[in-house]
Design an enzyme around this catalytic site. Structure first.
Site, PDB file in Angstrom:
ATOM      1  N   LYS A 147     -30.254  83.169 -27.341  1.00  0.00           N
ATOM      2  CA  LYS A 147     -29.808  82.056 -28.191  1.00  0.00           C
ATOM      3  C   LYS A 147     -28.384  81.688 -27.784  1.00  0.00           C
ATOM      4  CE  LYS A 147     -29.490  80.631 -33.029  1.00  0.00           C
ATOM      5  NZ  LYS A 147     -28.085  80.173 -32.980  1.00  0.00           N
ATOM      6  N   SER A 178     -34.213  73.633 -37.753  1.00  0.00           N
ATOM      7  CA  SER A 178     -33.400  74.840 -37.620  1.00  0.00           C
ATOM      8  C   SER A 178     -34.318  76.052 -37.519  1.00  0.00           C
ATOM      9  CB  SER A 178     -32.476  74.986 -38.827  1.00  0.00           C
ATOM     10  OG  SER A 178     -31.658  73.857 -38.982  1.00  0.00           O
ATOM     11  N   LEU A 179     -33.735  77.190 -37.191  1.00  0.00           N
ATOM     12  CA  LEU A 179     -34.505  78.427 -37.103  1.00  0.00           C
ATOM     13  C   LEU A 179     -34.128  79.363 -38.248  1.00  0.00           C
ATOM     14  CD1 LEU A 179     -34.319  79.273 -33.283  1.00  0.00           C
ATOM     15  CD2 LEU A 179     -36.241  78.295 -34.531  1.00  0.00           C
TER      16      LEU A 179
END
Length: 675
Positions: free
Chosen positions: A116, A83-84
């Protein structure tokens, strides 16, 4: 907060985050906004940062979110799909950059910037040029095999001009126009409408019949690759992937300053409404692959990338009521009932309020006009009330003194934000939730036992505790709604099959307060049997690595309760596994040593070196202390080298480090060191 209160808050946050991950990644039915999820996650991160002794491997901060859906065959990712981390302001973006500078011990970077997209992450694996597997992100470690459905997406090539194994990662999404057209067709056909493009894409990719997926207008953009040789930058890999036939965002930019990154973030936010697809932010990545590898990851997040998230969409509506839901541990959870309002194309009518302190802080009264916000999800967050719109007919909300489900007294422990029902398992709500937890995928994994079925079995008094599940017969189920011969047989078989589950799953499934999956594993690894665990003293529990005094007391208190011991005996009589063999002790030639790496290594990256010493039994430390055995210093070594010299910790060059390893076994370095 006291240590006990702090630990409880951390555990409550972890459980709530895991539930939201499951709803988002598996069900595609989120019940909170992205912004609200981010708020919970950031609170957990802040508590764990301030109290590192509470960090455990099971925490959602230490691994990607989501769970693996069992509808499709599981796929283990060779390289985790992480994940970010999120940034919501220039200050937070600058804080991320400062961390990167400190870790890399340099100040000059090039950044790759792209939008994104709000879709579904996917990995595409190619062998000898052929597409052999498409898998969803899942929990980041394992995903779902959706290869037949992936093959129906026109923009994904079935054949590429590269014989070596390759994995391309990207986002499956649906354009806004295609999403709206799809909902029109579904509405005309009398079918349920999708909430947003992201849910439409996720639902389409998980169809059992690929022909249904083919009818859905799915698209794909590549954003990463695993196994592509000869590249030195992220931007270069995307150009190479595009040359192989994969679509990428055509306006990806590479810039060399944080000011330029910030300008692009603001520019994307300004043009957000004009793009043909939904985006909820901008992804910023260090462009150099070498620097990415050196920075590595922390828990669930790569250090070399961050997502700048846009502010959520807001609207105003009326707060019609506040209702109470009772959780598994007895928590009283207030829920806002809203006058239905459309926010960003989605009609919402409920929102969680967490606790009475939040209600007071936001000055919420029943009948208030309130501001709500969402960022792509169905159920919003109540931001605040609008006092100037009050008419005088609004009423203050007060938490009940007795449980709205069972009538038991409600208590609020000193220093805690939540109120609790004292009814325990005599409270229908707590009993239902405890059985749901016991049967959940990550506990005993009892298929076909849904929430509605649990509620009816409890209401019919067919089950009064989790052990009663193992006495249910096919004949009894035939009298329960939704059960026919086959479905009754399936559930009885699934309950019987769950007896094979590990002791770790059983301990987790018991629902001991403060005990998650990882803690259950630690307990079983130490005691190896239910009997030894049940009879362990508090001091013996405190000796378990990872357990503090609060968790130890909680475990001891659980097994001291006669009712709990009686349930365990019923489970034993039903044939559940009550012991596991102790694993062989790990060993290695460097056992007992701790290495810390600093600076730029020339013949291997720092993550590679750390992995190597870990395999040999040593610990790879992140900070230099008196307990550090050796510091390995590469080029441009900074403060860690200075501290080692100050403390008198032995310092090795990279060559000296490799020479020491080669004396153990020259083959250890094969394929590791590079010239």
């Amino acid at each position: 907060m006291t240590p006990h209160e702090l630990s409880r808050r951390v555990q409550d946050l972890r459980r709530e985050i895991e539930e939201h991950n499951y709803r988002y990644y598996v069900l595609s039915q989120p019940v909170v906004t992205d912004a609200e999820f981010d708020r919970l996650f950031r609170e957990l991160q802040a508590l764990e940062t301030a109290h590192p002794e509470l960090v455990t491997p099971e925490s959602p901060t230490q691994r990607p979110g989501g769970q693996v859906e069992t509808t499709f065959a599981p796929v283990r990712h060779q390289v985790p799909m992480l994940s970010l981390a999120n940034a919501f302001s220039l200050e937070e973006l600058e804080a991320w950059y400062a961390r990167v500078v400190k870790l890399a011990e340099r100040t000059a970077f090039r950044f790759c910037v792209e939008p994104k997209i709000d879709g579904l992450a996917i990995s595409l694996r190619y062998e000898e040029g052929r597409l052999v597997q498409g898998a969803t992100r899942g929990d980041g470690m394992s995903g779902e095999d959706v290869t037949p459905n992936v093959r129906t997406i026109d923009v994904i090539p079935h054949q590429i001009s590269l014989a070596k194994p390759l994995e391309v990662r990207g986002e499956v999404y649906m354009s806004i126009a295609d999403f709206e057209a799809l909902n029109v067709r579904r509405g005309e056909a009398g079918e349920a409408l999708f909430a947003n493009p992201r849910n439409a894409a996720a639902g389409s990719l998980r169809q059992q019949d690929p022909r249904v997926t083919r009818e859905r207008p799915l698209k794909f953009w590549a954003y990463g690759v695993v196994g592509l040789e000869g590249q030195t930058s992220h931007y270069g890999t995307l150009q190479a992937v595009q040359a192989l036939g994969f679509p990428i965002w055509p306006e990806i930019e590479v810039v060399d300053s944080l000011d330029a990154v910030w300008n692009l973030c603001r520019a994307y936010e300004a043009r957000r409404s004009t793009l043909p697809f939904e985006i909820d932010g901008v992804v910023v990545k260090i462009d150099s692959l070498r620097e990415q590898e050196e920075l590595g990851a922390v828990g669930r997040e790569p250090r070399w990338a961050i997502a700048f998230k846009f502010p959520p969409i807001q609207a105003t509506t009326k707060l019609c009521d506040i209702q109470i839901q009772v959780g598994r541990t007895g928590t009283l959870n207030p829920v806002a009932v809203l006058e239905p309002v459309e926010i960003g194309g989605v009609t919402v009518s409920k929102a969680t309020l967490h606790n009475e302190e939040e209600i007071a802080r936001k000055d919420l009264r029943i009948g208030d006009t309130v501001i709500v916000q969402r960022a792509g999800d169905v159920i919003p967050q109540v931001v605040k009330s609008v006092p100037e719109k009050r008419t005088g007919h609004e009423t203050a909300f007060h938490m009940p003194e007795h449980c709205p489900v069972c009538g038991s007294l409600v208590v609020k422990p000193d220093g805690l934000a939540m109120r609790y029902c004292t009814g325990g398992l005599s409270c229908r709500a707590q009993l239902v939730e405890s059985i749901k937890h016991f049967a959940s995928r990550r506990a005993m994994d009892i298929e076909h036992l849904g929430g509605k079925t649990v509620e009816e079995l409890v209401d019919r008094q067919m089950i009064k505790d989790v052990a009663d599940l193992y006495g249910i017969t096919r004949e009894q189920l035939l009298g329960v709604a939704r059960f026919a011969e086959k479905s009754a047989e399936n559930l009885v078989a699934a309950i019987a099959d769950s007896k094979k589950q590990s002791l770790k799953r059983l301990v987790f499934g018991l629902g001991i307060h403060e005990v998650g999956e990882q803690t259950a594993g630690w307990l079983v690894d130490r005691f190896h049997s239910m009997d030894r665990l049940m009879n362990a003293t508090v001091d013996e529990l405190k000796d378990v690595p990872g357990l503090g005094p609060v968790v130890s007391e909680s475990v001891f208190d659980f097994f001291a309760e006669p009712h709990n011991r009686a349930v365990i005996e019923k489970l034993r009589d039903a044939g559940l596994r009550m012991a596991e063999e102790a694993p062989a002790a790990a060993d290695g030639p460097l056992k007992g040593l701790e290495y810390v790496f600093t600076g730029r290594l020339e013949r291997m990256t720092r993550p590679t070196a750390e992995a190597l010493v870990s395999r040999l039994g040593a610990k790879a430390g992140s900070a230099v202390t008196k307990k550090t055995s050796f510091v390995v210093a590469g080029e441009e070594a900074g403060s860690k080298l200075e501290k080692a010299q100050k403390l008198g910790v032995p310092v090795l060059t990279e060559d000296e480090f490799l020479e020491r390893l080669s004396t153990l076994d020259p083959s250890l370095l094969e394929g590791v060191a590079r010239s």
